[in-house]
Design a protein around this motif. Structure first.
Motif, PDB file in Angstrom:
ATOM      1  N   VAL A   1     -36.073 -28.426 -37.475  1.00 54.76           N
ATOM      2  CA  VAL A   1     -36.958 -27.371 -36.795  1.00 54.76           C
ATOM      3  C   VAL A   1     -36.007 -26.960 -35.407  1.00 54.76           C
ATOM      4  CG1 VAL A   1     -38.901 -26.722 -35.521  1.00 54.76           C
ATOM      5  CG2 VAL A   1     -39.189 -27.774 -37.838  1.00 54.76           C
ATOM      6  N   PHE A   2     -35.587 -25.985 -35.205  1.00 51.35           N
ATOM      7  CA  PHE A   2     -34.804 -25.616 -33.920  1.00 51.35           C
ATOM      8  C   PHE A   2     -35.833 -24.421 -33.467  1.00 51.35           C
ATOM      9  CE2 PHE A   2     -31.634 -27.474 -36.710  1.00 51.35           C
ATOM     10  CZ  PHE A   2     -30.821 -27.884 -35.872  1.00 51.35           C
ATOM     11  N   THR A   3     -35.517 -24.332 -32.107  1.00 55.28           N
ATOM     12  CA  THR A   3     -36.013 -23.157 -31.236  1.00 55.28           C
ATOM     13  C   THR A   3     -35.135 -22.413 -30.302  1.00 55.28           C
ATOM     14  OG1 THR A   3     -38.104 -22.436 -29.932  1.00 55.28           O
ATOM     15  CG2 THR A   3     -36.973 -24.526 -29.233  1.00 55.28           C
ATOM     16  N   ASP A   4     -35.610 -21.323 -29.816  1.00 59.96           N
ATOM     17  CA  ASP A   4     -34.674 -20.669 -28.815  1.00 59.96           C
ATOM     18  C   ASP A   4     -35.492 -20.082 -27.625  1.00 59.96           C
ATOM     19  OD1 ASP A   4     -35.319 -17.709 -29.322  1.00 59.96           O
ATOM     20  OD2 ASP A   4     -34.350 -17.926 -31.195  1.00 59.96           O
ATOM     21  N   PHE A   5     -35.202 -19.687 -26.632  1.00 56.68           N
ATOM     22  CA  PHE A   5     -36.137 -19.195 -25.408  1.00 56.68           C
ATOM     23  C   PHE A   5     -35.790 -17.988 -25.420  1.00 56.68           C
ATOM     24  CE2 PHE A   5     -32.015 -21.408 -24.081  1.00 56.68           C
ATOM     25  CZ  PHE A   5     -31.385 -20.359 -23.415  1.00 56.68           C
ATOM     26  N   SER A   6     -35.445 -17.067 -26.294  1.00 64.05           N
ATOM     27  CA  SER A   6     -35.615 -15.644 -26.081  1.00 64.05           C
ATOM     28  C   SER A   6     -36.939 -15.283 -25.834  1.00 64.05           C
ATOM     29  CB  SER A   6     -35.148 -14.888 -27.683  1.00 64.05           C
ATOM     30  OG  SER A   6     -36.017 -15.151 -28.753  1.00 64.05           O
ATOM     31  N   GLY A   7     -37.235 -14.075 -25.048  1.00 65.63           N
ATOM     32  CA  GLY A   7     -38.522 -13.700 -24.847  1.00 65.63           C
ATOM     33  C   GLY A   7     -39.136 -14.331 -23.389  1.00 65.63           C
ATOM     34  N   LEU A   8     -38.293 -15.367 -23.126  1.00 61.40           N
ATOM     35  CA  LEU A   8     -38.974 -15.991 -21.986  1.00 61.40           C
ATOM     36  C   LEU A   8     -38.258 -15.882 -20.578  1.00 61.40           C
ATOM     37  CD1 LEU A   8     -39.665 -19.324 -24.143  1.00 61.40           C
ATOM     38  CD2 LEU A   8     -41.242 -17.493 -23.515  1.00 61.40           C
ATOM     39  N   LEU A   9     -37.623 -14.764 -20.525  1.00 61.94           N
ATOM     40  CA  LEU A   9     -36.737 -14.712 -19.479  1.00 61.94           C
ATOM     41  C   LEU A   9     -37.335 -14.789 -18.023  1.00 61.94           C
ATOM     42  CD1 LEU A   9     -33.504 -14.403 -18.514  1.00 61.94           C
ATOM     43  CD2 LEU A   9     -33.922 -11.740 -18.589  1.00 61.94           C
ATOM     44  N   SER A  10     -38.259 -13.930 -17.917  1.00 69.45           N
ATOM     45  CA  SER A  10     -39.197 -14.075 -16.735  1.00 69.45           C
ATOM     46  C   SER A  10     -39.829 -15.375 -16.389  1.00 69.45           C
ATOM     47  CB  SER A  10     -40.179 -12.925 -16.877  1.00 69.45           C
ATOM     48  OG  SER A  10     -41.426 -13.166 -17.826  1.00 69.45           O
ATOM     49  N   HIS A  11     -40.341 -15.825 -17.430  1.00 62.77           N
ATOM     50  CA  HIS A  11     -40.933 -17.373 -17.443  1.00 62.77           C
ATOM     51  C   HIS A  11     -40.026 -18.289 -16.758  1.00 62.77           C
ATOM     52  CE1 HIS A  11     -44.523 -15.770 -19.143  1.00 62.77           C
ATOM     53  NE2 HIS A  11     -43.818 -15.377 -20.179  1.00 62.77           N
ATOM     54  N   MET A  12     -38.667 -18.330 -17.389  1.00 71.18           N
ATOM     55  CA  MET A  12     -37.688 -19.125 -17.018  1.00 71.18           C
ATOM     56  C   MET A  12     -37.121 -18.703 -15.493  1.00 71.18           C
ATOM     57  SD  MET A  12     -35.122 -18.796 -20.276  1.00 71.18           S
ATOM     58  CE  MET A  12     -33.837 -19.851 -19.632  1.00 71.18           C
ATOM     59  N   ARG A  13     -37.510 -17.653 -15.076  1.00 67.88           N
ATOM     60  CA  ARG A  13     -36.944 -17.513 -13.752  1.00 67.88           C
ATOM     61  C   ARG A  13     -38.092 -17.769 -12.900  1.00 67.88           C
ATOM     62  NH1 ARG A  13     -33.760 -11.770 -14.614  1.00 67.88           N
ATOM     63  NH2 ARG A  13     -31.837 -12.597 -15.027  1.00 67.88           N
ATOM     64  N   GLU A  14     -39.350 -17.724 -13.191  1.00 66.48           N
ATOM     65  CA  GLU A  14     -40.427 -17.950 -12.323  1.00 66.48           C
ATOM     66  C   GLU A  14     -40.659 -19.432 -12.007  1.00 66.48           C
ATOM     67  OE1 GLU A  14     -43.784 -15.741 -14.100  1.00 66.48           O
ATOM     68  OE2 GLU A  14     -42.936 -13.768 -13.685  1.00 66.48           O
ATOM     69  N   ASN A  15     -40.515 -20.180 -13.151  1.00 64.24           N
ATOM     70  CA  ASN A  15     -40.853 -21.645 -13.464  1.00 64.24           C
ATOM     71  C   ASN A  15     -39.799 -22.468 -13.837  1.00 64.24           C
ATOM     72  OD1 ASN A  15     -42.383 -24.032 -13.353  1.00 64.24           O
ATOM     73  ND2 ASN A  15     -43.723 -23.578 -14.979  1.00 64.24           N
ATOM     74  N   PRO A  16     -38.482 -22.444 -13.171  1.00 67.31           N
ATOM     75  CA  PRO A  16     -37.341 -22.994 -13.804  1.00 67.31           C
ATOM     76  C   PRO A  16     -37.502 -24.697 -14.111  1.00 67.31           C
ATOM     77  CG  PRO A  16     -37.043 -22.506 -11.573  1.00 67.31           C
ATOM     78  CD  PRO A  16     -38.413 -21.788 -11.745  1.00 67.31           C
ATOM     79  N   ALA A  17     -38.205 -25.054 -13.296  1.00 64.84           N
ATOM     80  CA  ALA A  17     -38.310 -26.681 -13.419  1.00 64.84           C
ATOM     81  C   ALA A  17     -38.979 -27.400 -14.593  1.00 64.84           C
ATOM     82  CB  ALA A  17     -38.971 -27.170 -12.063  1.00 64.84           C
TER      83      ALA A  17
END
Length: 299
Positions: free
Chosen positions: A218-234
């Motif tokens: 099982v793998f995953t990707d972070f598509s659709g999560l750009l705003s969340h990555m920028r808001e909560n990078p840690a």
């Protein structure tokens, strides 16, 4: 932009990045534009893009939009019968585009139909679990669209996975692990050998993480999560580091507009990940996920 380019050169992956998640929605008449888009990706180190294209041989315009989010700007076939367009783009791309067959409208003899499309040049499968209108995309359910029961729909999905397993095909499968965790569990139990990318971190990281812990394919990707990555990078940095052997670079970009892929690349670099983790996410994990699909594209 300059920062991410420098980072990729430092890591030594400036020409080997693989975007495992994009969509067609683009006519073959736009081949010139697509070529320019791909050249732009190559200039930033993205050498391959897995692109999903839908097929439709029975639904009209009103029905077809039931399973497609209304925010999609479709510049391809009006009824989303995209196979011919996507395969043409793949041929012109000289291997840069890895075509995936979007099965949401698949109808009839699943095994024979999939075999035909694979023979034509598709290298993997894209699926999406839509049993009802309560899904995260807010679109209509497949059973209501097809006039079938949920049980019949599930049997179709199992047939798709069975075909993928027998033919060693990668599956990109959109499913909300929070709402349909029982289905994820059942699919992975029945088809543990299938390499599957459940994108968007399974829609919910807390619900999805146990599947990454339990199933090595099982793998995953972070598509659709750009705003969340920028808001909560840690938080996202920590998750990617923890699952550094399973997270892949994916953007959900559309073939006629690859800027989204580049935005995700910049956001990933901004997380401050170690070089070895960046290499895994951008190159090594996508290679393991995609397998022979990267070498089986149309010349």
């Amino acid at each position: 932009m300059g920062g991410s380019e420098t980072k990729m050169r430092e890591v030594g992956i400036e020409s080997a990045i693989i975007d495992v998640h994009a969509h067609c929605f683009t006519s073959k008449a736009l081949a010139g534009d697509v070529a320019q888009q791909l050249e732009r990706l190559r200039g930033r180190g993205i050498g391959h893009v897995a692109v999903a294209g839908m097929v439709n041989d029975r639904f009209d315009a009103e029905q077809i939009w039931g399973l497609v989010p209304d925010w999609v700007d479709n510049r391809g076939d009006a009824l989303f019968d995209e196979a011919s367009d996507l395969l043409a783009h793949a041929r012109h791309s000289k291997g840069a585009i890895v075509p995936l067959l979007d099965t949401r409208y698949l109808w009839g003899d699943v095994q024979a139909t999939l075999a035909r499309y694979v023979e034509e040049g598709f290298c993997g499968i894209k699926g999406i679990y839509l049993p009802d209108s309560g899904n995260d995309l807010g679109v209509k359910g497949v059973p209501d669209t097809f006039g079938i029961t949920v049980a019949q729909y599930r049997r179709r999905e199992w047939e798709i996975f069975s075909f993928a397993e027998r033919n060693n095909l990668t599956v990109l499968y959109h499913i909300d692990a929070r709402r349909y965790g029982d289905i994820v569990t059942a699919l992975l139990a029945d088809f543990p050998k299938v390499r599957i990318n459940i994108p968007h971190f399974g829609i919910g990281r807390k619900a999805f993480a146990p599947f990454l812990d339990r199933y090595p394919n099982v793998f995953t990707d972070f598509s659709g999560l750009l705003s969340h990555m920028r808001e909560n990078p840690a938080s996202y940095r920590d998750f990617i580091v923890e699952y550094q052997d399973r997270v892949c670079f994916g953007s959900d970009a559309i073939l006629y507009k690859v800027a989204g892929s580049l935005q995700y690349l910049d956001a990933l670099c901004d997380l401050g990940l170690p070089a070895e983790v960046l290499r895994k996410v951008c190159v090594e994990n996508p290679r393991r996920l995609m397998g022979n699909a990267l070498h089986g594209g149309i010349d």
